[in-house]
Design an enzyme around this catalytic site. Structure first.
Site, PDB file in Angstrom:
ATOM      1  N   ILE A 224     -12.664  17.500  11.748  1.00  9.65           N
ATOM      2  CA  ILE A 224     -13.093  17.408  13.143  1.00  9.65           C
ATOM      3  C   ILE A 224     -12.182  18.264  14.025  1.00  9.65           C
ATOM      4  O   ILE A 224     -12.634  18.894  14.981  1.00  9.65           O
ATOM      5  CB  ILE A 224     -13.124  15.925  13.605  1.00  9.65           C
ATOM      6  CG1 ILE A 224     -13.915  15.080  12.591  1.00  9.65           C
ATOM      7  CG2 ILE A 224     -13.712  15.801  15.006  1.00  9.65           C
ATOM      8  CD1 ILE A 224     -15.303  15.595  12.251  1.00  9.65           C
TER       9      ILE A 224
ATOM     10  N   VAL B 263     -18.960 -10.178  -2.104  1.00 10.03           N
ATOM     11  CA  VAL B 263     -18.117 -11.103  -1.345  1.00 10.03           C
ATOM     12  C   VAL B 263     -18.952 -12.362  -1.110  1.00 10.03           C
ATOM     13  O   VAL B 263     -20.004 -12.287  -0.468  1.00 10.03           O
ATOM     14  CB  VAL B 263     -17.706 -10.488   0.011  1.00 10.03           C
ATOM     15  CG1 VAL B 263     -16.924 -11.496   0.857  1.00 10.03           C
ATOM     16  CG2 VAL B 263     -16.880  -9.218  -0.194  1.00 10.03           C
TER      17      VAL B 263
ATOM     18  N   LEU C  78      -7.510  14.266  11.507  1.00 13.44           N
ATOM     19  CA  LEU C  78      -8.941  14.284  11.187  1.00 13.44           C
ATOM     20  C   LEU C  78      -9.294  15.758  11.045  1.00 13.44           C
ATOM     21  O   LEU C  78      -9.875  16.370  11.937  1.00 13.44           O
ATOM     22  CB  LEU C  78      -9.761  13.648  12.315  1.00 13.44           C
ATOM     23  CG  LEU C  78      -9.893  12.124  12.370  1.00 13.44           C
ATOM     24  CD1 LEU C  78      -8.531  11.445  12.477  1.00 13.44           C
ATOM     25  CD2 LEU C  78     -10.754  11.694  13.547  1.00 13.44           C
TER      26      LEU C  78
ATOM     27  N   LEU D  84     -16.965   8.014   5.801  1.00 18.81           N
ATOM     28  CA  LEU D  84     -15.532   7.866   5.560  1.00 18.81           C
ATOM     29  C   LEU D  84     -15.274   6.518   4.905  1.00 18.81           C
ATOM     30  O   LEU D  84     -15.878   5.508   5.278  1.00 18.81           O
ATOM     31  CB  LEU D  84     -14.758   7.964   6.867  1.00 18.81           C
ATOM     32  CG  LEU D  84     -14.586   9.387   7.417  1.00 18.81           C
ATOM     33  CD1 LEU D  84     -14.074   9.338   8.855  1.00 18.81           C
ATOM     34  CD2 LEU D  84     -13.660  10.213   6.542  1.00 18.81           C
TER      35      LEU D  84
ATOM     36  N   VAL E 112     -17.134  -5.998   2.580  1.00 22.00           N
ATOM     37  CA  VAL E 112     -18.468  -5.963   1.965  1.00 22.00           C
ATOM     38  C   VAL E 112     -19.005  -4.534   1.889  1.00 22.00           C
ATOM     39  O   VAL E 112     -19.740  -4.191   0.970  1.00 22.00           O
ATOM     40  CB  VAL E 112     -19.465  -6.895   2.686  1.00 22.00           C
ATOM     41  CG1 VAL E 112     -20.557  -7.311   1.722  1.00 22.00           C
ATOM     42  CG2 VAL E 112     -18.768  -8.124   3.232  1.00 22.00           C
TER      43      VAL E 112
HETATM   44  C1  LIG Z   1     -17.845   6.716   9.424  1.00 24.26           C
HETATM   45  C2  LIG Z   1     -17.553   8.132   9.801  1.00 24.26           C
HETATM   46  N1  LIG Z   1     -17.072   8.414  11.033  1.00 24.26           N
HETATM   47  C3  LIG Z   1     -16.808   9.693  11.368  1.00 24.26           C
HETATM   48  C4  LIG Z   1     -17.054  10.723  10.492  1.00 24.26           C
HETATM   49  C5  LIG Z   1     -16.777  12.148  10.929  1.00 24.26           C
HETATM   50  N2  LIG Z   1     -15.694  12.743  10.138  1.00 24.26           N
HETATM   51  C6  LIG Z   1     -15.946  13.561   9.110  1.00 24.26           C
HETATM   52  S1  LIG Z   1     -14.567  14.127   8.386  1.00 24.26           S
HETATM   53  C7  LIG Z   1     -13.581  13.288   9.491  1.00 24.26           C
HETATM   54  C8  LIG Z   1     -12.089  13.405   9.417  1.00 24.26           C
HETATM   55  C9  LIG Z   1     -11.601  13.223   8.044  1.00 24.26           C
HETATM   56  O1  LIG Z   1     -10.226  13.226   8.020  1.00 24.26           O
HETATM   57  P1  LIG Z   1      -9.484  13.131   6.652  1.00 24.26           P
HETATM   58  O2  LIG Z   1     -10.128  12.095   5.792  1.00 24.26           O
HETATM   59  O3  LIG Z   1      -8.032  12.993   6.906  1.00 24.26           O
HETATM   60  O4  LIG Z   1      -9.841  14.517   5.956  1.00 24.26           O
HETATM   61  P2  LIG Z   1      -9.375  15.998   6.338  1.00 24.26           P
HETATM   62  O5  LIG Z   1     -10.554  16.643   7.012  1.00 24.26           O
HETATM   63  O6  LIG Z   1      -8.187  15.912   7.237  1.00 24.26           O
HETATM   64  O7  LIG Z   1      -9.088  16.617   5.002  1.00 24.26           O
HETATM   65  C10 LIG Z   1     -14.352  12.572  10.400  1.00 24.26           C
HETATM   66  C11 LIG Z   1     -13.809  11.742  11.482  1.00 24.26           C
HETATM   67  C12 LIG Z   1     -17.585  10.377   9.229  1.00 24.26           C
HETATM   68  N3  LIG Z   1     -17.874  11.294   8.302  1.00 24.26           N
HETATM   69  N4  LIG Z   1     -17.797   9.085   8.904  1.00 24.26           N
HETATM   70 MG   LIG Z   2      -6.624  14.456   7.204  1.00 24.13          MG
END
Ligand SMILES: Cc1ncc(C[n+]2csc(CCOP(=O)(O)OP(=O)(O)O)c2C)c(N)n1
Ligand SMILES: [Mg+2]
Length: 599
Positions: free
Chosen positions: A479, A25, A476, A421, A51
């Site tokens: 979590i 960027v 989530l 994430l 970025v």
């Molecule tokens: C930047 C960041 N914040 C928080 C987390 C903690 N975390 C791990 S998995 C998750 C939820 C993921 O949800 P989703 O992508 O919908 O996947 P699912 O478990 O529902 O399959 C979180 C908040 C992380 N890994 N990275």
């Molecule tokens: Mg999910």
């Protein structure tokens, strides 16, 4: 000697070191670099929408092919801080990326200038080198050192921060007199390998744990050759998945707390010696060390001396590049084979194969809303052995690790340690740039997908087609599952009534509309029988429109996925496979009539 701006020398060096693509960027403080890049015409630039996205694209690009180094570029201030997550992710997984940032002029660095932040200091713990270059004449040396460090020893990222006036400063530089520095890679000695093989020979139930260092060393073929020579089963780590094909008779499954198979853990627990090559005993692989280590000896081969003994003291530690070690292992094992010294491992290997045939989880469910396990079954049917999967974190990634199959190194591209994430989508775009012919399939939960969703527009703009399988539980999920230990379900819901899209019910975000709005194609699936046709349709759409195609599968809201805190204590939440038709895409169990299942 040709006279030029320091930044022009930098761009010439990038070219000489093999860089053909950059992700970034622009901003005022890095415009001299953009001007030099435009003038050279040798580097194509992908304009990210965030970025951080550029930094993950660079990582996906690096991971796709041996020798690749992804480059991400941003301006001063927030661009550098946005890329820190990418630097952390790359450092944690031993992936070289080069991050280039603009900076305020040298004389104004301490004046709290607009967007001036000490990015080199901030990036230090997540890079092999983070340097603000203060002299134009140091620019060539800084880049030379960057490539040397990224490729030597344990690979990792480097940040070079370039003040505006340093970029524009004039220097004498002749690219013909430039030479990349030799790469430093330690090699196992014959004595070290003899000792390791003595231990392997003395063991009754040995295993090889194959880590990502083997991928980095481009040495998967040597691993398989060595395993076949000595007849020893292989447990790949999450980073080493694909170094031995999943359908190989000596591939014994993955071990660990989350991305593991029941048979992988059982085999690890049954072993009496583990030869770890290019791995780091990650805690999601080992679980509690007492259980992991009890009753077995360990050899640890790692390129980085300070990694030996970091997690636990091995019985033998060898500092070596994984490929150079494997060359020696193959050489000495061949000699021992010729001398009739190698023990017959047939019985032990068969015992491991039997577990792989029988200790299966169920994937075939017909429930509506869809159970996630079924999605992986359909993905296996839809995509052949050549597919390159990209994933990051969450229940989606964990179940993907449990149920998908990988047959080649660099075909499971996953942010193993950092798990940030949002990584999946931009990393997949980086993979597409690196290998435009590949079928790239990204796997995300709804939250991972939403994190850097705007990068879909990059795929549409630059015609980077891939399929994004989006498993939507409107949660989530990982979590939520972890909160069971606290007896809460708090701040983890993604559900709401979308006033614009009654058809999504209370699942909240209308991903199809968002994806379409960003110039991509998207399909939504509600029933298990629709998944495979949708994936086939996605392939067609991808070929026709040359843009990312999202396939969203609406899942049941709550499904707990197998995991635990010890490798002998992984909790199974669903019914296990007790008949062949319960796990039709499992490997090793294809001869259904002859199957006998273990609970
Ligand atoms: C930047 C960041 N914040 C928080 C987390 C903690 N975390 C791990 S998995 C998750 C939820 C993921 O949800 P989703 O992508 O919908 O996947 P699912 O478990 O529902 O399959 C979180 C908040 C992380 N890994 N990275
Ligand atoms: Mg999910």
């Amino acid at each position: 000697m040709p006279r030029m701006k320091a930044i022009q020398a930098a761009v010439q060096i990038l070219q000489r070191e093999g860089v053909r693509h950059a992700f970034g960027v622009p901003g005022a403080a890095i415009n001299p670099f953009y001007a030099a890049m435009r003038e050279s015409g040798a580097i194509t630039h992908v304009l990210a929408r965030h970025v951080e996205g550029a930094s993950h694209m660079a990582e996906g690009y690096t991971r796709t092919a041996a020798g690749n180094i992804g480059v991400c570029v941003g301006t001063s201030g927030p661009a550098g801080t946005d890329m820190l997550t990418g630097l952390y992710s790359a450092a944690a997984d031993s992936i070289p990326i080069l991050c280039i940032t603009g900076q305020a002029p040298v004389a104004r660095l301490h004046k709290e200038d607009f967007q001036a932040v000490d990015i080199a200091a901030i990036a230090k713990p997540v890079t092999k080198l983070a340097m603000t270059v203060l002299e134009p004449a140091q620019v060539p040396g800084a880049f030379q050192q960057a490539f040397h460090l990224m490729r030597s020893g344990r690979p990792g990222p480097v940040l070079i921060d370039l003040p505006f006036d340093v970029q524009l400063g004039e220097i004498d530089f002749d690219i013909d007199a430039y030479e990349p520095l030799p790469v430093h890679r330690p090699a196992a000695t014959r004595i070290q390998v003899e000792k390791a093989l003595d231990m392997l020979e003395a063991a009754e139930r040995p295993l090889i744990v194959a880590g990502g260092g083997i991928v980095n060393a481009d040495a998967a073929d040597l691993l398989v050759e060595f395993a076949e020579l000595v007849g020893v089963p292989v447990v790949p780590t999450l980073m080493g998945w694909g170094t031995i094909p999943d359908d190989h008779r000596l591939m014994a499954g993955m071990a660990g707390l989350q991305t593991s198979q029941r048979y992988g853990n059982a085999t690890l627990l049954a072993s009496d010696l583990v030869l770890g090559i290019g791995n780091r005993w990650a805690n999601r692989h080992t679980g509690g060390l007492e259980v992991y280590r009890r009753g077995r000896r360990f050899v640890h081969v790692d390129i980085e001396p300070t990694q030996i003994g970091r997690v636990f003291p091995p019985d033998l530690g060898i500092v070596s590049d994984a490929g150079l070690a494997l060359q020696r292992f193959v050489e000495v094992a061949r000699e021992r084979q010729a001398a009739g010294r190698l023990p017959d491992r047939g019985g032990w290997a068969e015992e491991c194969a039997e577990r792989k045939r029988t200790m299966l989880r169920r994937t075939h469910f017909d429930d509506v809303p869809v159970k996630p396990q079924r999605v992986y079954e359909e993905m296996i049917k839809a995509f052949g052995k050549e597919v390159r999967y990209v994933s990051t974190i969450g229940l989606s990634q964990i179940a993907g690790g449990q149920f998908l199959h990988v047959y080649r190194p660099r075909h499971w591209i996953n942010a193993g340690q950092a798990g940030p994430l949002g990584w999946t989508l931009p990393a997949a775009l980086g993979v597409c740039v690196a290998d435009p012919e590949a079928t790239v399939v990204a796997l995300s939960g709804d939250y991972d997908f939403q994190f850097l969703i705007e990068e879909l527009a990059v795929g549409a703009q630059f015609n980077l087609p891939y399929i994004h399988v989006l498993v939507n539980n409107s949660y989530l999920g990982l979590i939520r599952q972890a909160q069971r230990a606290f007896d809460i379900d708090y701040c983890v819901q993604l559900s709401f009534d979308n006033v614009n899209s009654p058809e999504v019910g209370n699942y909240g975000v209308d991903h199809v509309k968002v994806a379409e709005g960003l110039g991509c194609k998207a399909l939504r699936v509600q029933e298990p029988g629709e998944i495979l046709p949708a994936l086939e349709q996605a392939k067609k759409l991808m070929a026709e429109h040359r843009v990312p195609v999202v396939v969203e599968v609406i899942l049941e809201r709550v499904t707990n996925i197998s995991m635990g805190t010890e490798i002998d204590g992984v909790v199974e939440f669903e019914e296990l496979a007790t008949r062949g038709e319960h796990a039709p895409t499992a490997l090793g169990a294809l001869n259904l009539d002859q199957m006998q299942f273990l609970d």
